[in-house]
Scaffold this active site. Structure first.
Site: not given
Lengths: 427, 427
Positions: B252, B320-321, B354, B413
Site C-alpha cells: 500500500q 479500507e483493507h 487488487d 391526501h
C-alpha cells in the site's frame, strides 16, 4: 387552470420543477457548519435561539417528556400509528439480507459480510406541518437493519416538539431526540458536539438549508439523498373517473407550491374531465392556495397516443410517484423502468404509500429515480468483502498477480504475493 | 523509520491521513464545470490541449483503434486479464438480485422491482501509472447488473491511451471510450455535451480535481464514492513472519506518499522484526521514494494486548483493507464490524483483491467503511417499490389514511383515498 400538451410539445426536462443550487444558501450553510465545528453546543444554542426562538436548557428530550407526549396523544391515533408501523415493518423485514459465502476454486473462499450502521441521525422537519409519518418511514427500516442508535433531531419552535411526532418516535424505536434543527443540526450530527453524538449516516427531509448542509457533509458521513419538491405522475386511461384522478393529483399539489402533479392520458375526454374537476376541488381544500399555485405553475396534462406511449414518456420523466390507473396494471409493470414508487390500478392512491401500505415514502425526486431507490433497509447496512486463500491456492495465482502488478508499475504489490514462496535468504 | 505506539498513545482519528476539502480546488472545479456546461465540446478540446497536451481530432476511440490496441498487447497479459475478469465476474454474479413480491394482507400486493442503470460513466486515471485493473473492477459489475451503455473517459496524454487499459476495456465490455480526463470529463458525463452522452452514474477513481468534481455533480447524477488515499491495516500475531508483513504494508505504501500502512500486533518481537524488514525492503523498491515518505509520514505500528484488542482498534479505525494474519482467522470474522475488504489468514495478501481473487478493489477509505461498502452490482441497479390494492382492501384502510393525513394537515391526501367510496354527488 392546468395546461395541456401533446408528447411533441413537451420538453421532458421541464416536466418537474428542478431547483438549481443556490450560492447564497451554500455560503450561509458553509458558515453555519464551520461555526458548529468550532463552537459546538454554544453555537447550537445560539442558532436555536435565533432561528427557532428556543432558549434551550436541555437540548435532549428526556424519557419523561417522551412518555408525557405519548400519553397526550389520543388512543385512536396511537392505534393508527401502530398499525402503520406494523405494515412498514412487515414490508421492510423482507429487505433484510444475509452474509454470503462462495467457494469458486479449490482453497479459495470469498464472501460478503453484512453489518448494520452503528449510529444514524434522523432529521425531522418542524415548520408549518408535523410529520409523524416521516419518523416511522426513516426510523423503522433503520431499526430492522440493526442500527444501534437512532438519533433524531428536529427544530423545537419555542422549545416544544409536537406530541404526535414524539409518539411516532417512541413507536419507531428512536433512541435519542435533540431539539435542534436546520443546517446546524446536520453539522452537529456530522461532526459531533459535546452533547450530540457524531453519526455514520444522516437521513430525512428538510428545507433548502438542511438539503445543502447534507450535501456539504456528504463524504464525511453518508446521507440518504438530496430530496427536491414532491411529484406525482398519473397515467390514466379513458375508463378512469375524472374526480378520482383530480384528487390524486391534488394530493401532491397540496404539499407545496413547488410540487408537481402531471397526468398522462390517451383520452381527450378524461383530460377535460380532470381539468374541470381540479377547478371544482381546489377551492374546497384547506391548502387551496398552495394547490392552486402548484397546479398553475407545474401542473400538466399530456395527451398520449396510447398507454404504452404514456409509459414511455413516464420512463423519460422518471417520476417520484407513478400511478397507473388502468384495469390490468400488471400487464405494464415490466415496461416501467424509472419510477420511485409505482401505484398499480384504480385503487392505489399514492397516499397509501405515504402513510399506510408499508412501502417507504422517502423516494427519489427530480428524475433521480433513473439512478436512485426508495429508502430501504439497504440504506442502513454496509457490506465488507472477505477473502481466504490456502497457501496452495495462492501459489497457483501468485505469478499472475506479480505480472499484473508489474504491468501497473506497482512491484511491491507483486512482491507481497511472491514473498510467501521465497526462500529465507531471498526475502 | 516506522513509528510505534501503544493503544493508549494513539488517536484513532489520526491513524489514516484525511484530506480536508481544499477551497482552491473547489473553485477551479466549479469554473471548469460551468464552462463545460456552457461551451460543451469546445471547452473539452481546450482543456485537453491545456492539461493533457492533446489536440484531439476525434474525442472518441474508434473500434479500429480499440482492436489495434488489443492486438498490441502480448498474449500472456491478455490471458491474465481474461482470467482476472473471469474471477471478478464469478464473484459479482453472486450479487445479482431479483424482483420480489409480497402479499401481506388480503387484496394487497407489495413488491420491489430491480432495474439496471441505463448509462454509466467510468473514469480511469491517466497520469504516472496505467490501471487496467480499474477498468475491470468497475466495468464488470456494471455489465453484470445489465447496464446498457458503459462510457469510459480517460485523459490521453498527447492523444494516446495506454494499450493495456484499452484491452481491459474490451474485456470488461466497455461500450464507448472518450479521450477526456480531469474535472472536465466529470462535467461532460454529468451534463452531456454534443459528443459525450449524459450518464446516470459516475464511478472510478481520480485525482483531487476529479474527486471534487464528482462531489459537485453528486445529486444530479449518482457517484460511487469520494475515494481518499489508499490504506492497509494488518493485524498479525507473533507467529507471523516480519518480512511478509513488511511486504504487505509496502504494497500500500508504494501507492502514493499519502497512503497509510499500519500494523497492529500483540507481539513486541514481530513489531521489531517488521520495523527492520521495512528498512531492508524499502531501498529495493522501484517506487522507494514514495514508499519511504508514506511509511515515515503515515506508517504506524500499534502494540495491542491481544488479537481481540487489535480487532477492537481496527473497528474504530474502519480501514479500507484489513489483513488478519493469524492461523484461525474465521474465529474472529464475526468481531470485525468496520472494514472495506477483509483478507483472512497468512496467505491472503491484499494484492489478491487488487487484481485477481474476484472481490472488488474499489473500497471505502478514510474511515468511511463505517457506512460505505465495496463497489458491487448493487451500485449499478436501482429499485422501484410497487403497490396494488383491491377496492375492498383499500376500503379497510381508507378511513385510517384519512385520519393520518388530517393529523399532518394534508387533507387532500386523505381525500384521494376517500373519494373512491363517495357517491356521485359528494365527489
Amino acid at each position: 387552470m392546468i395546461k395541456q400538451y401533446t408528447y411533441n410539445e413537451i420538453h421532458i426536462k421541464d416536466i418537474f420543477s428542478r431547483t438549481e443550487e443556490k450560492n447564497e444558501i451554500a455560503e450561509v450553510v458553509t458558515e453555519i457548519i464551520a461555526t458548529v465545528r468550532q463552537k459546538g453546543d454554544i453555537a447550537l444554542r445560539e442558532y436555536s435561539l435565533r432561528f427557532d426562538g428556543a432558549a434551550l436548557e436541555d437540548m435532549e428530550v428526556s424519557p419523561e417528556e417522551m412518555q408525557k407526549a405519548y400519553d397526550a396523544v389520543d388512543k385512536e391515533f396511537i392505534s393508527i400509528l401502530e398499525e402503520a408501523a406494523e405494515h412498514i415493518r412487515g414490508y421492510h423485514e423482507k429487505q433484510k439480507r444475509s452474509d454470503t459465502m462462495y467457494m469458486p476454486r479449490e482453497g479459495v473462499i470469498l464472501g460478503q459480510k453484512i453489518t448494520p450502521l452503528e449510529k444514524v441521525g434522523l432529521y425531522v422537519p418542524g415548520g408549518t406541518a408535523n410529520y409523524p409519518s416521516t419518523v416511522l418511514m426513516n426510523g423503522i427500516p433503520a431499526k430492522i437493519a440493526g442500527v444501534k442508535e437512532i438519533i433524531m433531531v428536529t427544530p423545537a419552535k419555542g422549545g416544544k416538539i409536537n406530541t404526535e411526532v414524539l409518539a411516532a418516535a417512541k413507536i419507531a424505536g428512536v433512541d435519542r431526540i435533540f431539539k435542534i434543527g436546520g443546517a446546524q443540526a446536520i453539522a452537529a450530527l456530522a461532526y459531533g458536539t459535546e452533547t450530540i453524538p457524531k453519526v455514520d449516516k444522516i437521513v430525512g427531509p428538510g428545507n433548502a438549508f438542511v438539503a445543502e448542509a447534507k450535501k456539504q457533509v456528504y463524504g464525511r458521513v453518508s446521507i440518504d439523498m438530496i430530496a427536491g419538491p414532491s411529484e406525482i405522475l398519473v397515467i390514466a386511461d379513458g375508463q378512469s373517473e375524472g374526480a378520482v384522478v383530480a384528487a390524486d393529483l391534488l394530493s401532491q399539489a397540496e404539499h407545496d407550491a413547488m410540487a408537481s402533479a402531471v397526468l398522462i392520458t390517451d383520452s381527450k375526454e378524461l383530460a377535460e374531465a380532470v381539468s374541470v374537476c381540479l377547478e371544482e376541488q381546489i377551492p374546497l381544500l384547506p391548502r387551496k392556495d398552495i394547490a392552486r399555485k402548484s397546479i398553475d405553475d407545474n401542473g400538466k396534462i399530456i395527451l398520449s397516443e396510447s398507454i404504452e406511449e404514456a409509459i414511455e414518456i413516464a420512463n423519460q420523466i422518471a417520476p417520484e410517484h407513478l400511478e397507473l390507473c388502468v384495469d390490468n396494471p400488471f400487464e405494464y409493470l415490466a415496461q416501467i423502468r424509472h419510477a420511485g414508487s409505482i401505484f398499480l390500478g384504480r385503487n392505489a392512491p399514492e397516499a397509501l404509500g405515504d402513510y399506510f401500505s408499508g412501502t417507504n415514502h422517502t423516494l427519489p425526486t427530480a428524475g433521480s429515480a433513473r439512478f436512485a431507490s426508495p429508502l430501504s433497509v439497504d440504506d442502513f447496512i454496509k457490506k465488507s468483502s472477505f477473502t481466504y486463500y490456502t497457501k496452495d491456492a495462492l501459489l497457483k495465482e501468485a505469478e499472475k498477480i506479480n505480472t499484473f502488478a508489474q504491468r501497473e508499475g506497482l512491484t511491491a504489490h507483486g512482491k507481497s504475493a511472491m514473498i510467501r514462496f521465497e526462500k529465507e535468504g531471498e526475502k
